[in-house]
Design a protein around this motif. Structure first.
Motif, PDB file in Angstrom:
ATOM      1  N   GLN A   1      -1.567  32.466  38.260  1.00 16.70           N
ATOM      2  CA  GLN A   1      -2.232  31.298  39.247  1.00 16.70           C
ATOM      3  C   GLN A   1      -3.130  30.785  38.506  1.00 16.70           C
ATOM      4  N   ALA A   2      -3.410  29.393  38.433  1.00 15.45           N
ATOM      5  CA  ALA A   2      -4.408  28.579  37.476  1.00 15.45           C
ATOM      6  C   ALA A   2      -5.816  29.181  38.263  1.00 15.45           C
TER       7      ALA A   2
ATOM      8  N   GLY B   1       0.482  21.947  41.205  1.00 13.97           N
ATOM      9  CA  GLY B   1       0.476  23.193  40.497  1.00 13.97           C
ATOM     10  C   GLY B   1       0.688  23.134  38.792  1.00 13.97           C
ATOM     11  N   GLY B   2       1.558  22.207  38.518  1.00 10.85           N
ATOM     12  CA  GLY B   2       1.716  21.799  37.007  1.00 10.85           C
ATOM     13  C   GLY B   2       0.655  21.321  36.176  1.00 10.85           C
ATOM     14  N   MET B   3      -0.012  20.512  36.846  1.00 10.29           N
ATOM     15  CA  MET B   3      -1.204  19.942  36.254  1.00 10.29           C
ATOM     16  C   MET B   3      -2.399  21.012  36.155  1.00 10.29           C
ATOM     17  N   SER B   4      -2.477  21.670  37.146  1.00  3.99           N
ATOM     18  CA  SER B   4      -3.541  22.939  37.097  1.00  3.99           C
ATOM     19  C   SER B   4      -3.202  23.825  36.120  1.00  3.99           C
ATOM     20  N   GLN B   5      -1.806  24.308  35.766  1.00  4.84           N
ATOM     21  CA  GLN B   5      -1.565  24.996  34.580  1.00  4.84           C
ATOM     22  C   GLN B   5      -1.736  24.485  33.225  1.00  4.84           C
ATOM     23  N   ARG B   6      -1.724  23.094  33.143  1.00  2.00           N
ATOM     24  CA  ARG B   6      -2.074  22.375  31.809  1.00  2.00           C
ATOM     25  C   ARG B   6      -3.576  22.445  31.636  1.00  2.00           C
ATOM     26  N   VAL B   7      -4.235  22.428  32.895  1.00  2.00           N
ATOM     27  CA  VAL B   7      -5.839  22.479  32.500  1.00  2.00           C
ATOM     28  C   VAL B   7      -6.148  23.920  32.002  1.00  2.00           C
ATOM     29  N   ASN B   8      -5.340  24.994  32.717  1.00  2.00           N
ATOM     30  CA  ASN B   8      -5.526  26.348  32.371  1.00  2.00           C
ATOM     31  C   ASN B   8      -5.301  26.713  30.715  1.00  2.00           C
ATOM     32  N   LEU B   9      -3.849  26.012  30.397  1.00  2.00           N
ATOM     33  CA  LEU B   9      -3.620  25.962  28.938  1.00  2.00           C
ATOM     34  C   LEU B   9      -4.766  25.327  28.002  1.00  2.00           C
ATOM     35  N   ALA B  10      -5.228  24.195  28.567  1.00  4.87           N
ATOM     36  CA  ALA B  10      -6.239  23.587  27.623  1.00  4.87           C
ATOM     37  C   ALA B  10      -7.294  24.538  27.722  1.00  4.87           C
TER      38      ALA B  10
ATOM     39  N   LEU C   1       5.412  27.916  39.851  1.00 14.82           N
ATOM     40  CA  LEU C   1       5.763  26.688  39.961  1.00 14.82           C
ATOM     41  C   LEU C   1       7.174  26.400  40.346  1.00 14.82           C
ATOM     42  N   ASP C   2       7.489  25.319  41.025  1.00 16.64           N
ATOM     43  CA  ASP C   2       8.850  24.954  41.361  1.00 16.64           C
ATOM     44  C   ASP C   2       9.867  24.840  40.126  1.00 16.64           C
ATOM     45  N   ALA C   3      10.950  25.108  40.401  1.00 15.24           N
ATOM     46  CA  ALA C   3      11.976  25.254  39.178  1.00 15.24           C
ATOM     47  C   ALA C   3      11.895  24.008  38.174  1.00 15.24           C
ATOM     48  N   GLN C   4      11.835  22.955  38.851  1.00 19.37           N
ATOM     49  CA  GLN C   4      12.004  21.526  38.080  1.00 19.37           C
ATOM     50  C   GLN C   4      10.615  21.324  37.248  1.00 19.37           C
TER      51      GLN C   4
END
Ligand SMILES: Nc1ncnc2c1ncn2[C@@H]1O[C@H](COP(=O)(O)OP(=O)(O)OP(=O)(O)O)[C@@H](O)[C@H]1O
Ligand SMILES: [Mg+2]
Length: 278
Positions: A90-91, A143-152, A171-174
């Motif tokens: 979870q981000a 959700g995907g953007m949040s994980q991008r922030v987490n990664l950064a 995250l959803d499959a896509q």
């Protein structure tokens, strides 16, 4: 390309937890041994509850090892350090901080938010595909953007080892597929993230094969090593590789190993005989 220099040395480690009112001690990792070379991307797979998160938190320095050697660059890991950073499922972003402030959190905490740190933040925003989104708040992100922030954020402090615990599983499959491709692109790009070492925990075998240089298969708990499989697929790795026979064969082989761990063969007993008979 992975170099042969050992970054992380894991030798016959045991890690346990105390739980309950009586503090009963139970091993979650028992006799795990393998090495991680500098610049390698390692994926770790294994049955649910086998001890993957416990192992990762030990590498992060948040859980002590009971016995064995766990060392980074030849120094025993005894606690957290800025040369390691963690990304969770979870981000875990601060809702009252913007994207940029979240990315800079670690830098600020360590008194490193100087001109170089700010330049680094901007570079990272671009690297993870969030250019122009730095002023947004977590509630405005997918959700995907949040994980991008987490990664950064994990990359901002310039760690040597990045530890990721199922970062895409919520995250959803896509979106998950997109994030796998993004992480591969980021990993293979030249720039401030180059030369790092990664350990990525996942339940998803195709994800492990697509991302990693090596896939470590753990036994059911308490975890030990079942297999250490080199993924020889060339880099840069593009999504089309997922359709190649080499990729599919590796996924088959590793899935078989994990399934064998999840469902141990059961010997027939006289009870089974009786049930089958009547
Ligand atoms: N803080 C804790 N206190 C006591 N026992 C714990 C604690 N954390 C984990 N455990 C136990 O240790 C074992 C391994 O748990 P861990 O979370 O490391 O597994 P995992 O492989 O990450 O599981 P999953 O695939 O579900 O994420 C489990 O039996 C779990 O119940
Ligand atoms: Mg876990």
């Amino acid at each position: 390309m992975a170099s042969a220099v050992t970054k992380l040395r894991i030798r016959d480690i045991q890690i346990g937890h105390s739980s309950g009112r009586k503090g009963t001690f139970a091993l979650a990792v028992d006799g795990l041994t393998f090495d991680v070379a500098a610049n390698e991307f390692i994926a770790v797979v294994g049955p649910s509850g086998c001890g993957k998160t416990t192992f990762l938190t030990a590498v992060a320095g948040l859980t002590p090892v009971t016995s064995g050697e766990l060392s980074l660059d030849g120094r025993q890991i005894v606690g957290p350090g800025t040369e390691r950073s963690l990304v969770f499922q979870q981000a875990s972003l601060f809702p009252w901080h913007t994207v940029v402030e979240n990315i800079q959190f670690g830098l600020k905490a360590h008194g490193r938010l100087d001109a170089d740190g700010r330049r680094r933040t901007l570079e990272l925003l671009e690297l993870v595909g969030l250019e122009g989104k730095g002023g947004k708040y977590p509630r405005e992100l997918s959700g995907g953007m949040s994980q991008r922030v987490n990664l950064a954020r994990a990359l901002a402090t310039d760690p040597e080892l990045i530890l990721l615990d199922e970062p895409f599983s919520a995250l959803d499959a896509q979106t998950r597929e997109v994030m796998q491709e993004e992480l591969t692109r980021i990993w293979q790009a030249d720039g401030i993230q180059a030369g790092k070492t990664a350990m990525f925990i996942t339940h998803d075998v195709p994800e492990a094969v697509f991302l990693a240089d090596r896939v470590i298969v753990l036994s059911k708990g308490p975890a030990h090593l079942v297999a250490d499989i080199r993924v020889g697929l060339p880099r840069p790795r593009l999504p089309a590789v997922k359709r190649s026979p080499e990729f599919l064969a590796l996924v088959d082989e590793i899935t078989g190993l994990v399934m064998n761990q999840s469902q141990p063969l059961r010997r027939m007993t006289s009870d089974d005989d009786a049930r089958l008979a009547g």
